[in-house]
Design an enzyme around this catalytic site. Structure first.
Site, PDB file in Angstrom:
ATOM      1  N   ASN A   9       0.878  -1.184   0.000  1.00  0.00           N
ATOM      2  CA  ASN A   9       0.000   0.000   0.000  1.00  0.00           C
ATOM      3  C   ASN A   9       0.906   1.221   0.000  1.00  0.00           C
ATOM      4  OD1 ASN A   9      -1.768   2.071   0.532  1.00  0.00           O
ATOM      5  ND2 ASN A   9      -2.220   1.431   2.641  1.00  0.00           N
ATOM      6  N   TRP A  10       0.985   1.882  -1.166  1.00  0.00           N
ATOM      7  CA  TRP A  10       1.925   3.001  -1.287  1.00  0.00           C
ATOM      8  C   TRP A  10       1.345   4.310  -0.743  1.00  0.00           C
ATOM      9  CZ3 TRP A  10       4.266   2.068  -6.895  1.00  0.00           C
ATOM     10  CH2 TRP A  10       4.928   0.833  -6.879  1.00  0.00           C
ATOM     11  N   LYS A  11       0.103   4.277  -0.327  1.00  0.00           N
ATOM     12  CA  LYS A  11      -0.572   5.464   0.240  1.00  0.00           C
ATOM     13  C   LYS A  11      -0.377   6.671  -0.699  1.00  0.00           C
ATOM     14  CE  LYS A  11       0.229   3.434   4.722  1.00  0.00           C
ATOM     15  NZ  LYS A  11       0.148   3.593   6.152  1.00  0.00           N
ATOM     16  N   HIS A  96      -9.350   1.030   4.871  1.00  0.00           N
ATOM     17  CA  HIS A  96      -8.073   1.218   5.569  1.00  0.00           C
ATOM     18  C   HIS A  96      -8.299   2.152   6.760  1.00  0.00           C
ATOM     19  CE1 HIS A  96      -3.979   2.502   6.404  1.00  0.00           C
ATOM     20  NE2 HIS A  96      -3.590   1.398   5.791  1.00  0.00           N
ATOM     21  N   GLU A  98      -6.731   4.567   7.838  1.00  0.00           N
ATOM     22  CA  GLU A  98      -6.558   6.009   7.551  1.00  0.00           C
ATOM     23  C   GLU A  98      -7.817   6.580   6.912  1.00  0.00           C
ATOM     24  OE1 GLU A  98      -2.879   5.578   5.416  1.00  0.00           O
ATOM     25  OE2 GLU A  98      -1.881   5.051   7.291  1.00  0.00           O
ATOM     26  N   GLU A 168      -5.393  -5.148  10.466  1.00  0.00           N
ATOM     27  CA  GLU A 168      -4.391  -4.106  10.666  1.00  0.00           C
ATOM     28  C   GLU A 168      -4.663  -3.373  11.975  1.00  0.00           C
ATOM     29  OE1 GLU A 168      -2.396  -3.040   6.700  1.00  0.00           O
ATOM     30  OE2 GLU A 168      -3.940  -1.584   7.127  1.00  0.00           O
ATOM     31  N   GLY A 174       2.419   2.139  10.765  1.00  0.00           N
ATOM     32  CA  GLY A 174       3.352   3.250  10.621  1.00  0.00           C
ATOM     33  C   GLY A 174       4.022   3.664  11.927  1.00  0.00           C
ATOM     34  N   SER A 214       3.472  -2.290  10.393  1.00  0.00           N
ATOM     35  CA  SER A 214       4.931  -2.265  10.612  1.00  0.00           C
ATOM     36  C   SER A 214       5.615  -3.590  10.281  1.00  0.00           C
ATOM     37  CB  SER A 214       5.252  -1.821  12.045  1.00  0.00           C
ATOM     38  OG  SER A 214       4.812  -0.489  12.247  1.00  0.00           O
ATOM     39  N   GLY A 235       2.835  -1.224   4.310  1.00  0.00           N
ATOM     40  CA  GLY A 235       2.848   0.211   4.017  1.00  0.00           C
ATOM     41  C   GLY A 235       4.265   0.690   3.775  1.00  0.00           C
ATOM     42  N   GLY A 236       4.871   1.309   4.787  1.00  0.00           N
ATOM     43  CA  GLY A 236       6.191   1.936   4.651  1.00  0.00           C
ATOM     44  C   GLY A 236       7.235   1.073   3.952  1.00  0.00           C
TER      45      GLY A 236
HETATM   46  C1  PEP Z   1      -0.721   0.078   6.049  1.00  0.00           C
HETATM   47  O1  PEP Z   1      -0.848   1.277   5.977  1.00  0.00           O
HETATM   48  O2  PEP Z   1      -1.536  -0.669   5.493  1.00  0.00           O
HETATM   49  C2  PEP Z   1       0.414  -0.432   6.803  1.00  0.00           C
HETATM   50  C3  PEP Z   1       0.380  -1.670   7.209  1.00  0.00           C
HETATM   51  O3  PEP Z   1       1.434   0.445   7.063  1.00  0.00           O
HETATM   52  P1  PEP Z   1       2.864   0.125   7.723  1.00  0.00           P
HETATM   53  O4  PEP Z   1       3.360  -1.150   7.109  1.00  0.00           O
HETATM   54  O5  PEP Z   1       3.715   1.306   7.360  1.00  0.00           O
HETATM   55  O6  PEP Z   1       2.640  -0.008   9.185  1.00  0.00           O
END
Ligand code: PEP
Length: 252
Positions: A9-11, A96, A98, A168, A174, A214, A235-236
């Protein structure tokens, strides 16, 4: 036997040039990946078409990060499921945390979006997860139960079979704090049990449940090899080939 899935997920990161660079690198370096893992990248709407053109004849599938709850029409700023499909998407992330937090998306709305995605032939990756306050308050199971019942409302068994769930925990997204493999697996087990209660154990055994929060090259292997964890939503660490590739390899 459920397939492993790793989705990035590149957001709201990476313009079309940066997208092209990362997609080219991933496609090249994943050429020889064993077949048992499905790899998905979810760039921003603005980069989908560029990504799609570079992903043809590769191992990597394309997903979007959101979809409108409406069909085509006068809904300024929205993007329909039909448009995503035409842009080359096979998947779409819905619900998600967010989107829940900043755009006030409810389980009802997420359910409508999942249904719209399914009607158009997209696979929704539906996210659920508790906040830190909810975990510390001891109500994780109650929160996940409410979310799961809400987001699956009205889905037929056929539709359920096309859905992916992503657990999640909001406190792990994050933040660098990961759920331990056991903590994550406990919730995945609960999610499977809820699917069994609403549908059947046969369906529950089939549904793919990803962990997100994470995930990094160091913790991915232990998470992905828990019995109820079928891969990850990243994500990151999905923003760089050097961190995303070892996570994908960890799912094999
Ligand atoms: C996400 O936003 O779906 C996610 C899991 O982010 P991160 O891996 O950065 O915690």
């Amino acid at each position: 036997m459920r397939r492993k899935v790793v989705a990035g997920n590149w957001k709201m990161n990476k313009d079309i040039h940066e997208t092209a660079e990362l997609v080219r690198s991933l496609a090249d370096r994943l050429k020889d990946l064993r077949d048992e893992v499905d790899v998905i990248v979810c760039p921003s709407f603005a980069s989908l078409v560029v990504a799609q053109s570079l992903l043809q004849n590769t191992r990597i599938k394309l997903g979007a990060q959101n979809v409108s709850s409406f069909g085509d029409g006068a809904y300024t700023g929205e993007v329909s499921a039909k448009m995503l499909l035409a842009a080359g998407c096979s998947y779409v992330i819905v619900g998600h945390s967010e989107r829940r937090q900043y755009f006030h998306e409810s389980d009802d709305l997420i359910n409508t979006k999942a249904l719209k995605a399914l009607e158009s032939g997209l696979i929704p990756i539906i996210c659920v997860g508790e906040t830190l306050q909810e975990r510390e308050g001891g109500i994780t199971d109650r929160v996940i139960t409410t979310q799961m019942k809400g987001v699956l409302k009205g889905l037929s068994t056929d539709q359920l079979n096309k859905v992916i769930i992503a657990y999640e925990p909001v406190w792990a997204i994050g933040t660098g704090k990961t759920a331990t493999p056991d903590q994550a697996n406990q919730v995945h087990k609960l999610i499977r049990k809820l699917v069994a209660q609403i549908y059947s154990w046969a369906e529950a055994e089939k549904i793919i449940i990803l962990y997100g929060g994470s995930v990094n090259p160091q913790n991915a292997h232990a998470l992905f090899h828990e019995p109820d964890i079928d891969g990850g939503l990243i994500g990151g660490a999905s923003l760089k080939a050097d961190s995303f590739l070892p996570i994908v390899q960890a799912a094999v």
